[in-house]
Scaffold this active site. Structure first.
Site, PDB file in Angstrom:
ATOM      1  N   TYR A   1      -5.244  39.921 -17.857  1.00  0.00           N
ATOM      2  CA  TYR A   1      -4.454  39.063 -18.722  1.00  0.00           C
ATOM      3  C   TYR A   1      -4.929  37.617 -18.570  1.00  0.00           C
ATOM      4  O   TYR A   1      -4.521  36.888 -17.669  1.00  0.00           O
ATOM      5  CB  TYR A   1      -2.968  39.169 -18.393  1.00  0.00           C
ATOM      6  CG  TYR A   1      -2.372  40.544 -18.578  1.00  0.00           C
ATOM      7  CD1 TYR A   1      -3.051  41.543 -19.285  1.00  0.00           C
ATOM      8  CD2 TYR A   1      -1.134  40.864 -18.043  1.00  0.00           C
ATOM      9  CE1 TYR A   1      -2.507  42.815 -19.453  1.00  0.00           C
ATOM     10  CE2 TYR A   1      -0.568  42.126 -18.208  1.00  0.00           C
ATOM     11  CZ  TYR A   1      -1.269  43.089 -18.903  1.00  0.00           C
ATOM     12  OH  TYR A   1      -0.725  44.347 -19.066  1.00  0.00           O
TER      13      TYR A   1
ATOM     14  N   HIS B   1      -5.185  50.715 -13.935  1.00  0.00           N
ATOM     15  CA  HIS B   1      -5.049  50.161 -15.278  1.00  0.00           C
ATOM     16  C   HIS B   1      -6.018  50.813 -16.266  1.00  0.00           C
ATOM     17  O   HIS B   1      -7.231  50.782 -16.068  1.00  0.00           O
ATOM     18  CB  HIS B   1      -5.327  48.649 -15.218  1.00  0.00           C
ATOM     19  CG  HIS B   1      -4.871  47.879 -16.410  1.00  0.00           C
ATOM     20  ND1 HIS B   1      -5.165  46.543 -16.582  1.00  0.00           N
ATOM     21  CD2 HIS B   1      -4.140  48.243 -17.505  1.00  0.00           C
ATOM     22  CE1 HIS B   1      -4.623  46.129 -17.716  1.00  0.00           C
ATOM     23  NE2 HIS B   1      -4.018  47.148 -18.295  1.00  0.00           N
TER      24      HIS B   1
END
Length: 317
Positions: free
Chosen positions: A60, A133
């Site tokens: 992010y 992830h």
């Protein structure tokens, strides 16, 4: 196993997850940059709303979301946050210090390096949850090195719980079936517009005591603002989906309920769901989502939404 306060279903998690959390991809610049002062205001609004759960990841904003949490949570007044972050991808900065590239690395060395970097950015010695992830296409790597690595990190106390976070229910269910998983994060696949997670993933998690965190309840914003040009699953929404989202909003409006309230509360109709995380890029969005999570939604609305295909009938009786 401990019971999840949101669902009452026994959970592998050794702690209770807050019902509502904030996804920090927007604070990392997803779709558009968030100025520093707006990031400060966003976390201050979270403190005022009593929100303490924050989901983040190195990807992010090439670490920006984690770094902002590390710097800003304490000054915002959030001194005991629950934090989940992710691993499996390494940031490779350029020699000039620019963000560079993000590469997969499922080796134990890579998993540890990723977590160590995250802990540095977060200013913490441990995190509550570590997700592998977007491991959808890497089952052999997960089996051989990545899952054993995160288990060791949990055993060492660097993380309290481990799991997987991704956007697709099928691979996620396969991992839950194969491994001992404390918690999963499923994004976009259990919403008023998409029930994919209901068929396999959620029943499996209910049986195994795997806590479920649901993200993407607005399907990349379409439910929040069903206008031409809106995004759906990270792409421009096709006209038929825009029309469908508008119809959902109309039904909710007929009961005096904001569609956001139905969207945020819908996942809790399934007992395996422990928490919902909603991406927020401003104080106004935090305040609105906190209000939506507590807005009264009558049973009759859920039934009407089920009749219109927005809620699986089995969840309302």
């Amino acid at each position: 196993m401990t019971p999840s306060p949101a669902s009452g279903v026994p959970s592998r998690l050794p702690f209770a997850l807050p019902r509502l959390g904030i996804g920090t991809a927007p604070l990392g610049g997803l779709f558009q940059e968030v100025p520093e002062q707006e990031a400060v205001a966003t976390l201050e609004a979270a403190a005022r709303a009593g929100i303490t759960y924050f989901d983040t990841a190195p990807r992010y904003g090439h670490g920006q979301a984690e770094e902002r949490l590390g710097r800003l949570l304490g000054p915002a007044g959030i001194t005991e946050p629950v934090i989940s972050t992710k691993t499996g991808w390494l940031l490779r900065p350029e020699p000039d210090g620019s963000p560079g590239t993000v590469v997969t690395d499922w080796t134990e060395r890579g998993i540890r390096a990723s977590l160590e970097s995250s802990l540095t950015r977060l200013g913490r010695s441990s995190v509550d949850i570590l997700y592998l992830h977007d491991a959808d296409e890497y089952p052999e790597e997960v089996r051989r090195t990545a899952y054993p690595a995160v288990r060791r990190l949990r055993d060492e106390g660097l993380v309290r719980a481990i799991g997987f976070g991704m956007n697709h229910s099928g691979p996620l269910a396969a991992y839950v079936a194969e491994f001992e998983v404390d918690v999963v994060l499923i994004a976009g696949r259990f919403s008023l517009l998409d029930h994919d997670a209901l068929e396999t993933l959620l029943p499996l998690c209910a049986r195994t005591g795997t806590a479920v965190v649901v993200g993407g309840v607005f399907n990349t914003g379409l439910l929040a603002d069903p206008s031409p040009g809106a995004m759906f699953n990270y792409r421009p929404a096709p006209p038929e989906m825009v029309a469908r989202a508008r119809r959902c909003g109309e039904i909710c409006a007929g009961f005096g309920v904001p569609v956001a309230a139905a969207a945020v509360q819908f996942p809790f109709l399934h007992p395996a769901v422990a928490s919902v995380v909603v991406g927020c890029r401003s104080a106004a969005e935090v305040t609105a989502n906190a209000a939506a999570s507590g807005f009264p939604v009558p049973d009759l609305l859920w039934q009407r939404l089920a009749e219109a295909g927005f809620v699986p009938p089995r969840l309302v009786g």
